[in-house]
Write a protein that holds these residues in place. Structure first.
Motif, short mmCIF file in Angstrom:
data_model
loop_
_atom_site.label_atom_id
_atom_site.label_comp_id
_atom_site.label_asym_id
_atom_site.label_seq_id
_atom_site.Cartn_x
_atom_site.Cartn_y
_atom_site.Cartn_z
N UNK A 61 0.82 -1.22 0.00
CA UNK A 61 0.00 0.00 0.00
C UNK A 61 0.85 1.27 0.00
N UNK A 62 0.33 2.27 -0.68
CA UNK A 62 0.85 3.63 -0.58
C UNK A 62 -0.15 4.44 0.24
N UNK A 63 0.36 5.06 1.28
CA UNK A 63 -0.48 5.88 2.18
C UNK A 63 -0.05 7.33 2.01
N UNK A 64 -0.98 8.18 1.70
CA UNK A 64 -0.67 9.60 1.50
C UNK A 64 -1.55 10.45 2.41
N UNK A 65 -0.89 11.28 3.23
CA UNK A 65 -1.64 12.17 4.13
C UNK A 65 -0.69 13.24 4.64
N UNK A 66 -1.24 14.42 4.82
CA UNK A 66 -0.50 15.54 5.41
C UNK A 66 0.87 15.75 4.74
N UNK A 67 0.89 15.61 3.42
CA UNK A 67 2.11 15.84 2.66
C UNK A 67 3.13 14.72 2.74
N UNK A 68 2.81 13.65 3.44
CA UNK A 68 3.73 12.50 3.57
C UNK A 68 3.30 11.37 2.65
N UNK A 69 4.29 10.63 2.20
CA UNK A 69 4.04 9.42 1.41
C UNK A 69 4.72 8.25 2.12
N UNK A 70 3.93 7.26 2.48
CA UNK A 70 4.43 6.10 3.22
C UNK A 70 4.04 4.85 2.45
N UNK A 71 4.99 3.96 2.26
CA UNK A 71 4.67 2.69 1.60
C UNK A 71 4.83 1.56 2.61
N UNK A 72 3.85 0.69 2.65
CA UNK A 72 3.92 -0.54 3.44
C UNK A 72 4.01 -1.70 2.45
N UNK B 246 8.55 9.12 1.87
CA UNK B 246 9.19 9.50 3.13
C UNK B 246 9.63 8.28 3.94
N UNK B 247 8.76 7.27 3.98
CA UNK B 247 9.06 6.08 4.77
C UNK B 247 8.63 4.84 4.00
N UNK B 248 9.52 3.85 3.96
CA UNK B 248 9.12 2.51 3.52
C UNK B 248 9.08 1.62 4.74
N UNK B 249 7.92 1.04 4.99
CA UNK B 249 7.77 0.00 6.01
C UNK B 249 7.95 -1.33 5.30
N UNK B 250 9.08 -1.96 5.52
CA UNK B 250 9.45 -3.16 4.77
C UNK B 250 9.41 -4.37 5.69
N UNK B 251 8.81 -5.42 5.21
CA UNK B 251 8.78 -6.64 6.02
C UNK B 251 10.14 -7.34 5.97
N UNK B 252 10.60 -7.82 7.10
CA UNK B 252 11.92 -8.46 7.17
C UNK B 252 11.80 -9.98 7.29
N UNK B 253 10.58 -10.48 7.29
CA UNK B 253 10.38 -11.91 7.55
C UNK B 253 10.78 -12.84 6.42
N UNK B 254 10.82 -12.32 5.20
CA UNK B 254 11.13 -13.17 4.05
C UNK B 254 12.40 -12.72 3.33
N UNK B 255 13.21 -11.89 3.98
CA UNK B 255 14.36 -11.30 3.30
C UNK B 255 15.53 -11.15 4.25
N UNK B 256 16.71 -11.05 3.68
CA UNK B 256 17.87 -10.67 4.48
C UNK B 256 17.85 -9.14 4.55
N UNK B 257 17.62 -8.57 5.72
CA UNK B 257 17.42 -7.11 5.80
C UNK B 257 18.60 -6.31 5.27
N UNK B 258 19.83 -6.77 5.55
CA UNK B 258 20.99 -5.99 5.10
C UNK B 258 21.11 -6.06 3.58
#
Ligand SMILES: [Zn+2]
Length: 260
Positions: free
Chosen positions: A163-174, A193-205
């Protein structure tokens, strides 16, 4: 506007201090829920949030670590409204890829107390690609990912979304649960501005490195939906991430509150 983390864990085995994935964005006094893992309503209430300010619940996909707390969330809203009446006449919209999962939860609730009768409205909406809703300058757009399917179902349906969330001039992706960056690239431009990324299926680094080298790199990178790989090697993972992203990266914890 605030980002409130209720659960930061993936569907790995239970992990002390972490619960299945759920977060809220609080915007102009309303609560917008994203995923509803176990105990999300308990945690939100105990953090002092007023569940009767809930407006929408968005479920990325119907796996248990994202939907296990939905029944309890609806039950708790009904319970709190039964005490104060503050939600009477209002409505709560649930956006979900497979509406039959919602209907099964409602059926379960109806077999508990009082047929789950309530004087507020619940309505489920099937998630499809594109605009989900826009309310009070809070806008959410959905894009399918390949977490469950590589191709749509014979009926043309996708069962997992970011999802892309847009509010108050911010853009956040989950990201939702995802096979990787390719799934949600279209949501990252223009720069978010922010990506909320899931770490459960990936090597975060590895992911953080890939993203940093991409022209789509967001301003900040927050990890959620943790699996054993990050939780069992937390300190090394954090220092590896900070080497790449400095203070622009976070490994989110349950009950984190971030002013947006
Ligand atoms: Zn998951």
């Amino acid at each position: 506007m605030r980002l409130i983390i209720l659960g930061s864990c993936s569907g790995t085995q239970p992990f002390p201090g972490r619960h299945h994935t759920s977060f809220i964005i609080e915007h102009r006094g309303k609560l917008y829920w994203f995923d509803a893992g176990e105990t999300c309503s308990y945690t939100a209430h105990c953090m002092g949030l007023d569940l009767l300010k809930s407006s929408k619940i968005v479920i990325s996909h119907t796996h248990m670590d994202h939907i296990g707390g939905l029944g309890n969330l609806l039950w708790t809203v009904r319970k709190l409204n039964g005490i104060s009446g503050d939600f009477s006449g209002k409505r709560l919209d649930i956006y979900i890829p497979q509406v039959e999962s919602y209907e099964a939860i409602i059926k379960m609730l109806q077999s508990t107390q009082g047929n789950f009768s309530a004087d507020f409205e619940l309505e489920a909406h099937e998630i499809k690609n594109g605009l989900l809703f826009e309310e009070d300058s809070f806008k959410v757009t959905a894009l399918h990912n390949r977490h469950i399917q590589n191709e749509p179902s014979p009926e043309g349906k996708w069962f997992s979304f970011g999802f892309l969330i847009e509010a108050q001039g911010k853009r956040i992706v989950y990201s939702g649960d995802t096979k990787g960056l390719e799934d949600f690239m279209p949501l990252l431009s223009p720069k978010v501005d922010i990506l909320l990324m899931e770490s459960g299926h990936h090597h975060p680094v590895d992911f953080a490195k890939e993203l940093k080298e991409s022209p789509l790199a967001p301003e900040k990178l927050f990890f959620i939906h943790h699996g054993r790989r990050i939780l069992d090697d937390y300190d090394n993972m954090l220092s590896g991430l900070q080497d790449l992203w400095g203070d622009r990266v976070r490994i989110l914890d349950d009950k984190d509150i971030i002013d947006l």
